[in-house]
Structure formats: structure tokens, C-alpha cells
Write an enzyme that holds these catalytic residues in place. Structure first.
Site, PDB file in Angstrom:
ATOM      1  N   LYS A 286       0.825  -1.220   0.000  1.00 55.79           N
ATOM      2  CA  LYS A 286       0.000   0.000   0.000  1.00 55.79           C
ATOM      3  C   LYS A 286       0.850   1.258   0.000  1.00 55.79           C
ATOM      4  O   LYS A 286       0.645   2.165  -0.785  1.00 55.79           O
ATOM      5  CB  LYS A 286      -0.867   0.102   1.268  1.00 55.79           C
TER       6      LYS A 286
ATOM      7  N   ARG B  14      -9.964   2.199   8.971  1.00 59.66           N
ATOM      8  CA  ARG B  14      -9.677   0.787   9.284  1.00 59.66           C
ATOM      9  C   ARG B  14     -10.834   0.081   9.946  1.00 59.66           C
ATOM     10  O   ARG B  14     -10.732  -1.108  10.241  1.00 59.66           O
ATOM     11  CB  ARG B  14      -8.486   0.698  10.227  1.00 59.66           C
TER      12      ARG B  14
ATOM     13  N   ARG C 178      11.090  -1.272  11.434  1.00 55.58           N
ATOM     14  CA  ARG C 178      10.007  -0.861  12.317  1.00 55.58           C
ATOM     15  C   ARG C 178       9.897  -1.810  13.505  1.00 55.58           C
ATOM     16  O   ARG C 178       9.963  -3.021  13.338  1.00 55.58           O
ATOM     17  CB  ARG C 178       8.688  -0.841  11.543  1.00 55.58           C
TER      18      ARG C 178
ATOM     19  N   ARG D  81      -1.601  -7.578  13.784  1.00 54.36           N
ATOM     20  CA  ARG D  81      -2.072  -6.552  12.853  1.00 54.36           C
ATOM     21  C   ARG D  81      -2.862  -7.174  11.703  1.00 54.36           C
ATOM     22  O   ARG D  81      -3.874  -6.626  11.264  1.00 54.36           O
ATOM     23  CB  ARG D  81      -0.888  -5.737  12.336  1.00 54.36           C
TER      24      ARG D  81
HETATM   25  P1  ADP Z   1       0.449  -1.394   9.491  1.00 57.16           P
HETATM   26  O1  ADP Z   1       1.584  -1.916   8.673  1.00 57.16           O
HETATM   27  O2  ADP Z   1       0.207  -2.210  10.702  1.00 57.16           O
HETATM   28  O3  ADP Z   1      -0.777  -1.145   8.706  1.00 57.16           O
HETATM   29  P2  ADP Z   1       0.765   1.486   9.785  1.00 57.16           P
HETATM   30  O4  ADP Z   1       2.086   2.084   9.514  1.00 57.16           O
HETATM   31  O5  ADP Z   1      -0.330   1.752   8.818  1.00 57.16           O
HETATM   32  O6  ADP Z   1       1.007  -0.050  10.038  1.00 57.16           O
HETATM   33  O7  ADP Z   1       0.268   1.916  11.221  1.00 57.16           O
HETATM   34  C1  ADP Z   1       1.087   1.723  12.359  1.00 57.16           C
HETATM   35  C2  ADP Z   1       0.238   1.778  13.617  1.00 57.16           C
HETATM   36  O8  ADP Z   1      -0.394   3.068  13.723  1.00 57.16           O
HETATM   37  C3  ADP Z   1      -0.909   0.795  13.665  1.00 57.16           C
HETATM   38  O9  ADP Z   1      -0.502  -0.479  14.133  1.00 57.16           O
HETATM   39  C4  ADP Z   1      -1.871   1.484  14.651  1.00 57.16           C
HETATM   40  O10 ADP Z   1      -1.412   1.355  15.988  1.00 57.16           O
HETATM   41  C5  ADP Z   1      -1.708   2.946  14.258  1.00 57.16           C
HETATM   42  N1  ADP Z   1      -2.679   3.320  13.225  1.00 57.16           N
HETATM   43  C6  ADP Z   1      -2.416   3.658  11.933  1.00 57.16           C
HETATM   44  N2  ADP Z   1      -3.546   3.937  11.264  1.00 57.16           N
HETATM   45  C7  ADP Z   1      -4.562   3.776  12.147  1.00 57.16           C
HETATM   46  C8  ADP Z   1      -5.988   3.896  12.077  1.00 57.16           C
HETATM   47  N3  ADP Z   1      -6.597   4.259  10.945  1.00 57.16           N
HETATM   48  N4  ADP Z   1      -6.703   3.655  13.207  1.00 57.16           N
HETATM   49  C9  ADP Z   1      -6.118   3.310  14.360  1.00 57.16           C
HETATM   50  N5  ADP Z   1      -4.791   3.157  14.496  1.00 57.16           N
HETATM   51  C10 ADP Z   1      -4.010   3.386  13.404  1.00 57.16           C
HETATM   52  P1  ADP Z   2       2.267  -1.803   3.316  1.00 60.44           P
HETATM   53  O1  ADP Z   2       2.248  -0.293   3.290  1.00 60.44           O
HETATM   54  O2  ADP Z   2       1.064  -2.389   2.623  1.00 60.44           O
HETATM   55  O3  ADP Z   2       2.457  -2.385   4.676  1.00 60.44           O
HETATM   56  P2  ADP Z   2       4.846  -1.568   1.944  1.00 60.44           P
HETATM   57  O4  ADP Z   2       4.575  -0.686   0.786  1.00 60.44           O
HETATM   58  O5  ADP Z   2       5.590  -1.009   3.090  1.00 60.44           O
HETATM   59  O6  ADP Z   2       3.477  -2.280   2.436  1.00 60.44           O
HETATM   60  O7  ADP Z   2       5.616  -2.864   1.381  1.00 60.44           O
HETATM   61  C1  ADP Z   2       6.000  -3.917   2.265  1.00 60.44           C
HETATM   62  C2  ADP Z   2       7.369  -4.446   1.880  1.00 60.44           C
HETATM   63  O8  ADP Z   2       7.280  -5.154   0.639  1.00 60.44           O
HETATM   64  C3  ADP Z   2       8.427  -3.366   1.654  1.00 60.44           C
HETATM   65  O9  ADP Z   2       9.660  -3.908   2.032  1.00 60.44           O
HETATM   66  C4  ADP Z   2       8.356  -3.104   0.136  1.00 60.44           C
HETATM   67  O10 ADP Z   2       9.595  -2.621  -0.386  1.00 60.44           O
HETATM   68  C5  ADP Z   2       8.032  -4.489  -0.397  1.00 60.44           C
HETATM   69  N1  ADP Z   2       7.144  -4.506  -1.568  1.00 60.44           N
HETATM   70  C6  ADP Z   2       6.153  -3.627  -1.874  1.00 60.44           C
HETATM   71  N2  ADP Z   2       5.517  -3.983  -3.021  1.00 60.44           N
HETATM   72  C7  ADP Z   2       6.110  -5.136  -3.439  1.00 60.44           C
HETATM   73  C8  ADP Z   2       5.897  -6.018  -4.566  1.00 60.44           C
HETATM   74  N3  ADP Z   2       4.940  -5.787  -5.487  1.00 60.44           N
HETATM   75  N4  ADP Z   2       6.710  -7.095  -4.683  1.00 60.44           N
HETATM   76  C9  ADP Z   2       7.678  -7.332  -3.752  1.00 60.44           C
HETATM   77  N5  ADP Z   2       7.929  -6.559  -2.688  1.00 60.44           N
HETATM   78  C10 ADP Z   2       7.141  -5.465  -2.513  1.00 60.44           C
END
Ligand code: ADP
Ligand code: ADP
Ligand code: ZN
Length: 211
Positions: free
Chosen positions: A13, A88, A154, A165
Site C-alpha cells: 500500500k 480501518r 520498524r 495486525r
Molecule cells: P500497518 O503496517 O500495521 O498497517 P501502519 O504504519 O499503517 O502499520 O500503522 C502503524 C500503527 O499506527 C498501527 O498499528 C496502529 O497502531 C496505528 N494506526 C495507523 N492507522 C490507524 C488507524 N486508521 N486507526 C487506528 N490506528 C491506526
Molecule cells: P504496506 O504499506 O502495505 O504495509 P509496503 O509498501 O511497506 O506495504 O511494502 C511492504 C514491503 O514489501 C516493503 O519492504 C516493500 O519494499 C516491499 N514490496 C512492496 N511492493 C512489493 C511487490 N509488489 N513485490 C515485492 N515486494 C514489494
């Protein structure tokens, strides 16, 4: 254009949202990045959400909703934005409906198994970009291509927090898909393809939707 991008943790995403936003001149908004910023800087908000974010639980809706409301009314969001990580759950979706008219919502599909594998090698930057050792490595090891800052792992990309999650995603966020599907602004893409191919399909869908 106001877009929401859904998908399980690790589906790509953030990667896709940033590409789309940059390409079209829209703002990229990640609620997770905003929370991590507040945590790192120990703001009042950061202290309130620490226990949730650190353990992979959702932060309270009231706080999250206010953050999004503040963010989407900033001047840089006038031409459009791509939301990653919000809404979410149903309460957040209902709040969002009151403050914005979303044009398009899409989900990136990926199995939990594949998602967990990807997150094991994710490296993040404060600016919101994420890298992968194999699939999307930075030009210089450990350094962000865009802003030159050091990359970090992270805290919540550990197996236990990832499982929790993903569980919350399936329970609380996936049910929202049907809502957007009903309103005719819905699209799904297969996330188990190379980054540029996923991007091409998403961009096609957006152009198709724009007409
Ligand atoms: P994830 O990879 O788990 O989707 P994010 O980077 O999107 O991680 O979010 C990290 C953390 O921030 C989540 O685990 C949650 O604690 C908080 N968070 C992010 N977006 C939301 C939301 N829309 N509602 C509630 N908590 C959120
Ligand atoms: P999200 O925001 O959904 O949690 P990220 O964009 O952070 O996901 O991507 C998760 C991990 O996978 C990162 O290390 C990213 O570089 C890698 N990644 C993203 N898209 C792809 C893909 N299409 N194929 C392989 N690896 C990917
Ligand atoms: Zn960076």
C-alpha cells in the site's frame, strides 16, 4: 481526486500510494507515518498512542479521526490525496464520509503468508518510503534514495505484532470493502506481482475511473 488504498500489512500500500501520489501531484497521507512521527518526537499525542502503536493495536478512533480531519484540510490536499491506513473500521469510515467525498477506493490483495515474508525484509524511512532488501533495494545500502536519511526496521515488524495486525485487518478492515464495492468506486488488484506491474494496473484503473 481522493483515493483510499487498502490491503493487508506488507501488500505494498505505502509503496503504491506514494508512487500514485507523486505521479499525479496528489498528497500521500499515511496515518501510520503520522503516529510514528508523534511517537518519535514524544508529543502529547505520541504519549497517548504509544501503547497501541507499539503493540500493533489500533489507536482510539477519536484521536485518529481528528488527525485525518486536520490533515486532509491542509492546502496541499486541495488537488487530491491518497489515504493509506485509514479508514480501518466502520466508525472511521462513517466519520470520513462526513468530512470528504471519496472518488475511488482500491485494495491490493496478498496472502498473509506472503505478507509476513515481505515484512521480514522491510526497511522504512521517516519520509514514508519503504524498501526491501531483494525487491526494492535502495541505491546506497541503508540510505533513503529520496531524502538521504538512514533506513530503520520498524519495531512492530516482528512476527508477533505482524500476526496481530493482520488479524485486526481481516476482522475490522476487510468488511469495509463491501461498502465501497456497493457504491461503485471499488477496484482490486493482485499484489503478488512486481512493483511496476501492480503500479501499472492501479494507474490503469484510476484512468479508467476518471473516464
Ligand atoms: P500497518 O503496517 O500495521 O498497517 P501502519 O504504519 O499503517 O502499520 O500503522 C502503524 C500503527 O499506527 C498501527 O498499528 C496502529 O497502531 C496505528 N494506526 C495507523 N492507522 C490507524 C488507524 N486508521 N486507526 C487506528 N490506528 C491506526
Ligand atoms: P504496506 O504499506 O502495505 O504495509 P509496503 O509498501 O511497506 O506495504 O511494502 C511492504 C514491503 O514489501 C516493503 O519492504 C516493500 O519494499 C516491499 N514490496 C512492496 N511492493 C512489493 C511487490 N509488489 N513485490 C515485492 N515486494 C514489494
Ligand atoms: Zn526517505
Amino acid at each position: 481526486m481522493k483515493i483510499i488504498i487498502f490491503g493487508p500489512q506488507g501488500s505494498g500500500k505505502g509503496t503504491q500510494a506514494e508512487l500514485i501520489a507523486r505521479h499525479h501531484g496528489w498528497s500521500y497521507i499515511s496515518t501510520g507515518d503520522i503516529f510514528r512521527y508523534h511517537l518519535k518526537n514524544q508529543t502529547a499525542l505520541g504519549k497517548k498512542v504509544d501503547k497501541y502503536v507499539s503493540s500493533g493495536l489500533l489507536a482510539p478512533d477519536e484521536l485518529t479521526n481528528e488527525i485525518v480531519k486536520d490533515r486532509i484540510f491542509q492546502p496541499d490536499c486541495v488537488s487530491g490525496f491518497v489515504l493509506d491506513g485509514y479508514p480501518r473500521n466502520l466508525a472511521q469510515l462513517e466519520f470520513l464520509n462526513k468530512i470528504a467525498k471519496i472518488d475511488f477506493a482500491l485494495a491490493i490483495e496478498l496472502s498473509d503468508e506472503e505478507a509476513i515474508k515481505r515484512l521480514a525484509d522491510r526497511w522504512a524511512c521517516k519520509c514514508g518510503l519503504s524498501y526491501h532488501l531483494l525487491h526494492n533495494p535502495p541505491k546506497e545500502p541503508g540510505i533513503c534514495d529520496k531524502c538521504g536519511l538512514p533506513l530503520f526496521r520498524r519495531d512492530d515488524d516482528k512476527p508477533e505484532a505482524i500476526k496481530k495486525r493482520l488479524e485486526i485487518f481481516h476482522q475490522e478492515t476487510e468488511p469495509l470493502f463491501a461498502v465501497y464495492n456497493k457504491s461503485g468506486i471499488w477496484h482490486q488488484v493482485n499484489g503478488d506481482q512486481p512493483i511496476n506491474e501492480v503500479y501499472r494496473q492501479i494507474d490503469d484503473a484510476i484512468h479508467h475511473h476518471l473516464g
